[in-house]
Enzyme design. Sequence first.
Site, PDB file in Angstrom:
ATOM      1  N   LEU A 192      -2.023   2.358   5.059  1.00  0.00           N
ATOM      2  CA  LEU A 192      -1.896   2.687   3.645  1.00  0.00           C
ATOM      3  C   LEU A 192      -2.995   3.650   3.207  1.00  0.00           C
ATOM      4  O   LEU A 192      -4.033   3.748   3.858  1.00  0.00           O
ATOM      5  CB  LEU A 192      -1.951   1.387   2.840  1.00  0.00           C
ATOM      6  N   PRO A 193      -2.772   4.336   2.057  1.00  0.00           N
ATOM      7  CA  PRO A 193      -3.712   5.393   1.682  1.00  0.00           C
ATOM      8  C   PRO A 193      -5.160   4.926   1.431  1.00  0.00           C
ATOM      9  O   PRO A 193      -6.083   5.513   1.977  1.00  0.00           O
ATOM     10  CB  PRO A 193      -3.098   5.970   0.406  1.00  0.00           C
ATOM     11  N   THR A 236      -7.671   4.065   6.945  1.00  0.00           N
ATOM     12  CA  THR A 236      -9.087   4.406   6.819  1.00  0.00           C
ATOM     13  C   THR A 236      -9.553   3.747   5.528  1.00  0.00           C
ATOM     14  O   THR A 236      -9.142   4.137   4.438  1.00  0.00           O
ATOM     15  CB  THR A 236      -9.284   5.936   6.744  1.00  0.00           C
ATOM     16  N   LYS A 248     -14.874   5.047  11.894  1.00  0.00           N
ATOM     17  CA  LYS A 248     -13.900   6.047  11.426  1.00  0.00           C
ATOM     18  C   LYS A 248     -14.467   6.876  10.274  1.00  0.00           C
ATOM     19  O   LYS A 248     -14.338   8.107  10.237  1.00  0.00           O
ATOM     20  CB  LYS A 248     -12.614   5.328  10.998  1.00  0.00           C
ATOM     21  N   LYS A 300     -10.899  10.887  -0.569  1.00  0.00           N
ATOM     22  CA  LYS A 300     -11.028   9.418  -0.562  1.00  0.00           C
ATOM     23  C   LYS A 300     -11.971   8.977   0.556  1.00  0.00           C
ATOM     24  O   LYS A 300     -12.883   8.176   0.350  1.00  0.00           O
ATOM     25  CB  LYS A 300      -9.632   8.809  -0.399  1.00  0.00           C
TER      26      LYS A 300
HETATM   27  P1  NAD Z   1       0.530   8.962   3.391  1.00  0.00           P
HETATM   28  O1  NAD Z   1       0.200   9.066   1.950  1.00  0.00           O
HETATM   29  O2  NAD Z   1       1.317  10.049   4.054  1.00  0.00           O
HETATM   30  O3  NAD Z   1       1.329   7.585   3.669  1.00  0.00           O
HETATM   31  C1  NAD Z   1       1.034   6.366   3.038  1.00  0.00           C
HETATM   32  C2  NAD Z   1       2.330   5.564   2.910  1.00  0.00           C
HETATM   33  O4  NAD Z   1       2.026   4.321   2.265  1.00  0.00           O
HETATM   34  C3  NAD Z   1       3.402   6.266   2.058  1.00  0.00           C
HETATM   35  O5  NAD Z   1       4.627   6.274   2.749  1.00  0.00           O
HETATM   36  C4  NAD Z   1       3.450   5.412   0.792  1.00  0.00           C
HETATM   37  O6  NAD Z   1       4.736   5.410   0.185  1.00  0.00           O
HETATM   38  C5  NAD Z   1       3.076   4.056   1.335  1.00  0.00           C
HETATM   39  N1  NAD Z   1       2.582   3.133   0.309  1.00  0.00           N
HETATM   40  C6  NAD Z   1       1.683   3.382  -0.672  1.00  0.00           C
HETATM   41  N2  NAD Z   1       1.496   2.278  -1.412  1.00  0.00           N
HETATM   42  C7  NAD Z   1       2.288   1.314  -0.896  1.00  0.00           C
HETATM   43  C8  NAD Z   1       2.539  -0.030  -1.248  1.00  0.00           C
HETATM   44  N3  NAD Z   1       1.931  -0.623  -2.287  1.00  0.00           N
HETATM   45  N4  NAD Z   1       3.427  -0.725  -0.497  1.00  0.00           N
HETATM   46  C9  NAD Z   1       4.052  -0.157   0.565  1.00  0.00           C
HETATM   47  N5  NAD Z   1       3.859   1.136   0.932  1.00  0.00           N
HETATM   48  C10 NAD Z   1       2.980   1.854   0.208  1.00  0.00           C
HETATM   49  O7  NAD Z   1      -0.841   8.713   4.144  1.00  0.00           O
HETATM   50  P2  NAD Z   1      -1.160   8.967   5.693  1.00  0.00           P
HETATM   51  O8  NAD Z   1      -1.556  10.394   5.884  1.00  0.00           O
HETATM   52  O9  NAD Z   1      -0.072   8.366   6.521  1.00  0.00           O
HETATM   53  O10 NAD Z   1      -2.494   8.104   5.830  1.00  0.00           O
HETATM   54  C11 NAD Z   1      -2.467   6.678   5.908  1.00  0.00           C
HETATM   55  C12 NAD Z   1      -3.886   6.199   6.248  1.00  0.00           C
HETATM   56  O11 NAD Z   1      -4.294   6.776   7.495  1.00  0.00           O
HETATM   57  C13 NAD Z   1      -4.934   6.658   5.213  1.00  0.00           C
HETATM   58  O12 NAD Z   1      -5.891   5.640   5.060  1.00  0.00           O
HETATM   59  C14 NAD Z   1      -5.531   7.901   5.847  1.00  0.00           C
HETATM   60  O13 NAD Z   1      -6.858   8.135   5.395  1.00  0.00           O
HETATM   61  C15 NAD Z   1      -5.498   7.519   7.322  1.00  0.00           C
HETATM   62  N6  NAD Z   1      -5.455   8.634   8.280  1.00  0.00           N
HETATM   63  C16 NAD Z   1      -4.653   9.716   8.063  1.00  0.00           C
HETATM   64  C17 NAD Z   1      -4.626  10.751   9.012  1.00  0.00           C
HETATM   65  C18 NAD Z   1      -3.732  11.978   8.833  1.00  0.00           C
HETATM   66  O14 NAD Z   1      -3.939  12.970   9.553  1.00  0.00           O
HETATM   67  N7  NAD Z   1      -2.756  11.952   7.939  1.00  0.00           N
HETATM   68  C19 NAD Z   1      -5.408  10.670  10.163  1.00  0.00           C
HETATM   69  C20 NAD Z   1      -6.189   9.530  10.377  1.00  0.00           C
HETATM   70  C21 NAD Z   1      -6.197   8.517   9.423  1.00  0.00           C
END
Ligand code: NAD
Length: 307
Positions: A70-71, A101, A178, A247
């Site tokens: 999740l975000p 993260t 991380k 964030k």
């Molecule tokens: P994103 O915003 O693309 O995806 C997050 C998902 O969570 C979305 O599909 C959203 O609809 C869902 N969501 C939000 N609130 C929700 C809730 N209450 N119930 C159910 N679902 C819910 O984010 P992301 O890029 O996939 O990143 C996710 C995590 O991974 C973050 O913590 C980010 O910092 C970390 N991360 C991202 C990357 C990257 O390259 N994108 C790399 C490493 C780590």
Amino acid sequence: MTASASTRVGFIGLGNMGSGMTRNLQKAGFPLIVHDIRRESAAELLANGAAWADTPAQVAAESDVVITMLPTPRHVDMVVNGDNGILSGIADGGTWIDMSTSVPDVAAAVRARHAHRGLRILDAPVSGMSVGAANGTLQIFVGGDADDLARVRPVLEAMGDPERILHVGAAGTGYAVKLMINQLWFSHLVATAEVLAVGVKAGVDLEVLRQSLMASPANSNFLENDVLSILDHGDYDEGFAIALACKDLGLSIDLARSVGVPTELSALVEQIYRRAKAQYGDTAGEMTPVKLYEDLAGIPLRRATNS
Ligand code: NAD
């Protein structure tokens, strides 16, 4: 119980990262039960046999291992502790792995308040960008009990590079590792953008400058590899939104504050990231601060040979 191909994996958060991770869990043969506030994000998984759950509680009740991706910590808190959250559905002794993260606070509070339930909780955030999630080559940093990790390792190996799934210490240390990786990488990015913009403006050919830096003690992985998506394709990696990068930088500074270490440089990098976010929007790519320097210098940083 050690995870096997019949282990039912629950997954909440099917965004840029979760979509690739779940596809790989499915390919590895794990029965999947998924949830996201955007049901459409599950379409392909459901077509390929995954089950849908209407709430995080239902995910937890119907799976052996629940994963959150999740975000922000706020989203993790809501999904775990909210109405129909994971805690309302998970069995005593059940396993929750947070791969977001994030910071240790949510899991620490759950451990303290639900100690009697014997829950197994791991923090297991990842590196490797959305391309690593899609390819199943993520690096995974796990904090928590080593035996709990051993039990769920087959599940993590479906999403990450088995050689790079590291047990980094007690609960919470996965999040810390991380955050420190991102802090250093974003710092490399800003420092690199500055010197490339200045050097090119001073008349040095971009690739000559990059090769000179790479041959010097100032080399970095960012300079050698990651910056090339900008220099060759003008791609600032929208697979990771700058809002999430901001964030992470905020959480990194919160962590530094909580352990009492002053971090002037990190604070400056965070401000530069926030400036780029304000200028180019929340969904701009994580490498957009490079564009800030391109615009300030009035020079797009592109390699002539490959553009
Ligand atoms: P994103 O915003 O693309 O995806 C997050 C998902 O969570 C979305 O599909 C959203 O609809 C869902 N969501 C939000 N609130 C929700 C809730 N209450 N119930 C159910 N679902 C819910 O984010 P992301 O890029 O996939 O990143 C996710 C995590 O991974 C973050 O913590 C980010 O910092 C970390 N991360 C991202 C990357 C990257 O390259 N994108 C790399 C490493 C780590």
